[in-house]
Design an enzyme around this catalytic site. Structure first.
Site, PDB file in Angstrom:
ATOM      1  N   CYS A 124      12.180  11.737 -19.829  1.00  0.00           N
ATOM      2  CA  CYS A 124      12.627  12.758 -18.888  1.00  0.00           C
ATOM      3  C   CYS A 124      14.044  13.221 -19.172  1.00  0.00           C
ATOM      4  O   CYS A 124      14.501  14.203 -18.608  1.00  0.00           O
ATOM      5  CB  CYS A 124      12.556  12.220 -17.465  1.00  0.00           C
ATOM      6  SG  CYS A 124      10.884  11.830 -16.967  1.00  0.00           S
TER       7      CYS A 124
ATOM      8  N   CYS B 279      20.967  14.229 -10.617  1.00  0.00           N
ATOM      9  CA  CYS B 279      21.729  13.079 -11.125  1.00  0.00           C
ATOM     10  C   CYS B 279      22.183  12.184  -9.980  1.00  0.00           C
ATOM     11  O   CYS B 279      22.192  10.960 -10.095  1.00  0.00           O
ATOM     12  CB  CYS B 279      22.950  13.556 -11.918  1.00  0.00           C
ATOM     13  SG  CYS B 279      22.524  14.474 -13.396  1.00  0.00           S
TER      14      CYS B 279
END
Lengths: 400, 277
Positions: free
Chosen positions: B35, B106
Site C-alpha cells: 500500500c 498518515c
C-alpha cells in the site's frame, strides 16, 4: 544556491541562446505574421526559419512540421486525425507504459465507443512484440507508441514497428517528446507517419510543441479556426516560442554528437556508483536500449517521496514513481506494467540529466544519496533481516 | 509538491524515537509495503503506574508518514493507556501543525498502530480478518475502519474518505460502497423520515428510471475506469446487465454488480436484484 537539476525529463532549463533569440519577439517585434504590413509580416520569415530548423533536426521537410502548443496537443491531434480520416476504422493500439497524453486519450476514446488495445511490456520495460502483432487488425486506424519512455528512458523498436505498419498500411504515430534532441532521429529513414515533440523538453520554453506529419499522410486538424499552419492548426502563431523552439532544435542538432557520450558517461557514473554504495538497489528498465540521460533506480524497502524530500534538503531535484508523488494513491503505471516488485515499487527515483549538468554535480549526488538511503532504511520496518544478514557477512569478511 | 508545515519537515528530517524497543510490552503493526506505507510501533509500559514509559517506531512511507509516526511516539510517552487511547488522528495532525488533506491517512495510520499496540498489550485477540467486510480491496480497508474514521473526523465526501483512509483511491470500484456508508451514517434521519410505502411504479416507469440511474449515476463512474455497463432486460424485479470493456476482465466485477444493485435499490425500488449476463 543553484539547484542540482536532475529532472530534465520533467522539464528543462531554457537555453541562454534560446532565450536571447526569442526575447525580441516578446518585446518590440510583437506583430502577427499573418498581417499585410511589414511590421507583422516580417515575422513570417522567422517562422519559416524556425520550421526549417525543427525539420532539420528530424530529417524532415519544413512543410511536414506543424507547430502546436505542447506535446499533449501533438499527441491528441495525431490520434484524432487518424480516426477522422479513416472513419470506418475504430481501433487504436498503444502501450501500457504510454505517457498520459496518449494513454488517457485512448481511455477517453474507449469511452466514446472506440476500441483501444494497450500492449504490455516485460520486466525490463520492453514491448511485447508478439502481443503487438496479435493486436493488429483491419480495424486498426492508428498505432501510437512512444519513442522512448519518460520514466525509464527505455527506447522502443520504432523502426521495426514502423516497417510492419507500413506493409500493413496502418498509420503510425510516435510520441518522441523524450527522444527528440537526446538521440539522433532521421525521419528520412524511419517509417513513421506522425511524430510529436515538445519544446520544453529540449531547452525551449513551455507552451510550444510540434507535430511532424509525413507528406501524403491524410490529416484532419484538431483545433479549428483560422488558416494558420496551412489550415492544419488554427490559432495565431506563438511567434516568440516557436522561434525559440527552432533555435533549441538547432542547438540540439549541433550538440547531439558530443552530448550523447557526455550524458552517457555521467549517467553511468551516477548509476554505477549508487548501485554499489546503496543497499538493495535495482535498475528499472532495459539498460541496453535507453536514453543516454535517464536512469530509474529503485531502492528497496524505502519510499520515494521521502528520498526526494531528503534530496531536496541538498537542493537536488529528481522525481519518483511512488504513490505519494504521483498525485494519486497508486504508484507509477509504468513500473506497475513492468511488474516491479512491491518492495521496490514505491522506492523508485528517476534521475534525468541534461547538457548543463556537471561532473561535480553528479559527485555531489553520489556523496549525498547513499547515507540518505541508509538512514531511511534504518527507519523502515521492512528488509531488516536482509540488512542484518548483510552486516553480519560484512563483519565476517572484514574480520578474516 | 506537498505543502508541509515546518514541524512536519522537522519531524521528517530529524525524527524522534526511531527504532524498536527490545522486548517491548506492546507492539502495533499496521499498513503494508504494497500500500505504500507501514508502521511498527513498540511500547514499554510501566507496570506500576500503567504509563507508557517509552515508545519507538519504524516507518516505511513518505515524509508525512514518518513525521506522523514520530509525532505519535512523542504524544504517547508518559501517558496512561486510557489517556493514550483518547488521542485521535486529529491530535497527531494538530501536533504537527496540520497535514495536507491528501495526507491525513498518515495520521490515521498512527492512531491505528497505537490502538493495535494497546489491544495486544491487553491481550485482546484481533478479530479474524475473514469476519470483517473489506470495502476497499486495493488498500485493504474494512468497513469497520471506514465507519470509525468517518465518524471521528466527521467526513462527508468520498474524497475526504480517500484522503483519510486511502479507500477508493485505487481502482475506484468501491466508491459506490463508500457513498452508501456515508449516506447511511449521515442521513439516517432522512431515511427514517422517508415514506415507508414507495409509490408503485408501472413497468415502463421502472425501466425508464433504471435507465436514467444507470446513465447518470453509474455509467460515468465505470467509464472513468475504462469500464461500462449495458442494460439488457428487466424481468419483474430482476435487472439484467452486461459489464463491458475493462469491467469484463476486472476481478472486481462482482463488486461492481453489487454497487449497481445498491444504487438501483436506493433510487428506484428496494426489491431490485441485479444480475450480470
Amino acid at each position: 544556491m543553484k539547484p542540482i537539476y536532475l529532472d530534465n525529463n520533467a522539464t528543462t532549463a531554457v537555453a541562454p541562446e534560446v532565450l536571447e533569440e526569442m526575447l525580441p519577439y516578446l518585446r518590440e517585434l510583437y506583430g502577427n505574421p499573418s498581417s499585410m504590413h511589414t511590421f507583422g509580416g516580417q515575422l513570417g520569415v522567422k517562422v519559416r526559419e524556425a520550421r526549417a530548423k525543427v525539420a532539420a533536426l528530424l530529417g524532415a521537410e519544413p512543410e511536414e512540421i506543424v507547430f502546436t502548443s505542447c506535446g499533449t496537443e501533438s499527441d491528441n491531434t495525431a490520434i484524432m486525425s487518424a480516426l477522422e480520416t479513416y472513419p470506418q476504422k475504430r481501433h487504436v493500439i498503444t502501450t501500457r507504459v504510454e505517457h498520459p497524453a496518449v494513454y488517457n486519450f485512448c481511455k477517453y476514446l474507449a469511452r466514446k465507443g472506440y476500441r483501444a488495445t494497450y500492449i504490455p511490456v516485460d520486466s525490463k520495460g520492453r514491448l511485447n512484440m508478439e502481443a503487438f502483432y496479435k493486436a493488429l487488425d483491419d480495424d486498426t486506424a492508428i498505432v501510437s507508441i512512444m519513442y522512448a519512455n519518460n520514466e525509464t528512458g527505455v527506447i522502443f523498436p520504432v523502426e521495426e514497428i514502423g516497417t510492419v505498419l507500413r506493409e500493413r498500411g496502418v498509420l503510425f504515430h510516435t510520441d518522441a517528446v523524450q527522444a527528440v534532441g537526446k538521440i539522433p532521429i532521421d525521419l528520412k529513414k524511419l517509417p513513421v507517419d506522425m511524430l510529436s515533440l515538445s519544446g520544453h523538453k529540449l531547452h525551449a520554453p513551455k507552451g510550444v510543441g510540434a507535430l511532424y506529419v509525413r507528406k501524403g499522410t491524410r490529416f484532419s486538424p484538431y483545433i479549428i479556426g483560422g488558416h494558420q499552419e496551412h489550415g492544419r492548426r488554427a490559432g495565431t502563431e506563438n511567434t516568440a516560442s516557436l522561434i525559440a523552439l527552432g533555435k533549441a532544435c538547432e542547438l540540439a542538432a549541433e550538440n547531439l554528437e558530443s552530448e550523447v557520450p557526455y550524458l552517457t558517461r555521467l549517467r553511468d557514473k551516477l548509476e554505477q556508483t549508487l548501485m554499489e554504495s546503496c543497499p538493495d538497489p535495482r535498475i528499472n528498465g532495459d539498460t541496453g536500449h535507453r536514453l543516454p540521460n535517464t536512469t530509474n533506480i529503485s531502492f528497496e524497502y524505502v519510499e520515494g517521496e521521502a528520498i526526494l524530500l531528503r534530496l531536496d534538503e541538498y537542493d537536488i531535484c529528481a522525481s519518483s514513481g511512488s504513490a505519494c508523488t504521483s498525485g494519486s494513491l497508486e504508484p507509477s503505471h509504468v513500473l506497475r506494467a513492468m511488474g516491479v516488485p512491491f518492495t521496490a515499487m514505491h522506492g523508485s527515483v528517476r534521475f534525468s540529466l541534461s547538457r548543463y549538468n556537471t561532473e561535480e554535480e553528479i559527485d555531489r549526488v553520489i556523496g549525498v544519496l547513499p547515507p540518505i538511503i541508509k538512514e531511511l532504511r534504518a527507519l523502515s520496518p521492512y528488509g531488516r533481516e536482509k540488512l542484518a544478514a548483510e552486516k553480519a557477512s560484512q563483519c565476517a569478511s572484514s574480520s578474516t | 509538491m506537498w505543502e508541509y508545515t515546518k514541524k512536519v519537515k522537522e519531524f521528517f528530517l530529524h525524527p524522534k524515537n526511531v527504532g524498536e524497543i527490545e522486548s517491548p510490552d506492546a507492539v502495533g503493526e499496521v499498513g503494508s509495503i504494497t500500500c505504500g506505507d507501514a508502521l511498527k510501533l513498540t511500547l514499554k509500559i510501566d507496570k506500576e503506574t500503567g504509563r507508557i514509559a517509552d515508545a519507538k517506531f519504524q516507518t516505511f512511507g513518505c515524509a508525512s508518514a514518518i513525521a506522523s509516526s514520530s509525532a505519535l511516539t512523542e504524544l504517547v510517552k508518559g501517558k496512561t493507556l486510557e489517556e493514550a487511547l483518547k488521542l485521535s488522528n486529529k491530535d497527531i495532525a494538530d501536533f504537527l501543525g496540520g497535514l495536507p488533506d491528501e495526507k491525513m491517512h498518515c495520521s490515521v495510520m498512527g492512531r491505528e498502530a497505537l490502538e493495535s499496540a494497546i489491544a495486544s498489550y491487553r491481550g485482546v485477540v484481533p478479530l479474524p480478518e475473514s469476519g470483517e467486510r473489506v470495502v476497499c480491496k486495493c488498500f485493504d480497508v474494512t468497513e469497520e475502519k471506514l465507519r470509525k474514521v468517518i465518524i471521528e473526523n466527521r467526513l462527508t465526501t468520498v474524497a475526504d474518505v480517500t484522503n483519510y483512509t486511502k479507500a477508493g483511491g485505487g481502482c475506484g470500484s468501491c466508491i459506490p460502497d463508500i457513498e452508501a456508508i456515508l449516506r447511511e451514517i449521515w442521513s439516517l434521519k432522512q431515511a427514517a423520515e422517508r415514506p415507508r410505502e414507495p409509490k408503485k411504479l408501472t413497468n415502463i416507469q421502472k425501466i425508464a428510471l433504471i435507465q436514467d440511474v444507470l446513465e447518470k449515476e453509474i455509467r460515468p463512474r465505470l467509464q472513468a475506469d475504462g469500464g461500462d455497463v449495458e442494460l439488457l432486460d428487466v424481468e419483474g424485479n430482476k435487472v439484467i446487465v452486461a459489464l463491458r470493456a475493462m469491467c469484463v476482465a476486472c476481478p472486481m466485477g462482482g463488486v461492481t454488480v453489487k454497487g449497481i444493485e445498491e444504487k438501483l435499490r436506493e433510487l428506484v425500488s428496494g426489491d431490485l436484484v441485479v444480475e450480470e449476463r
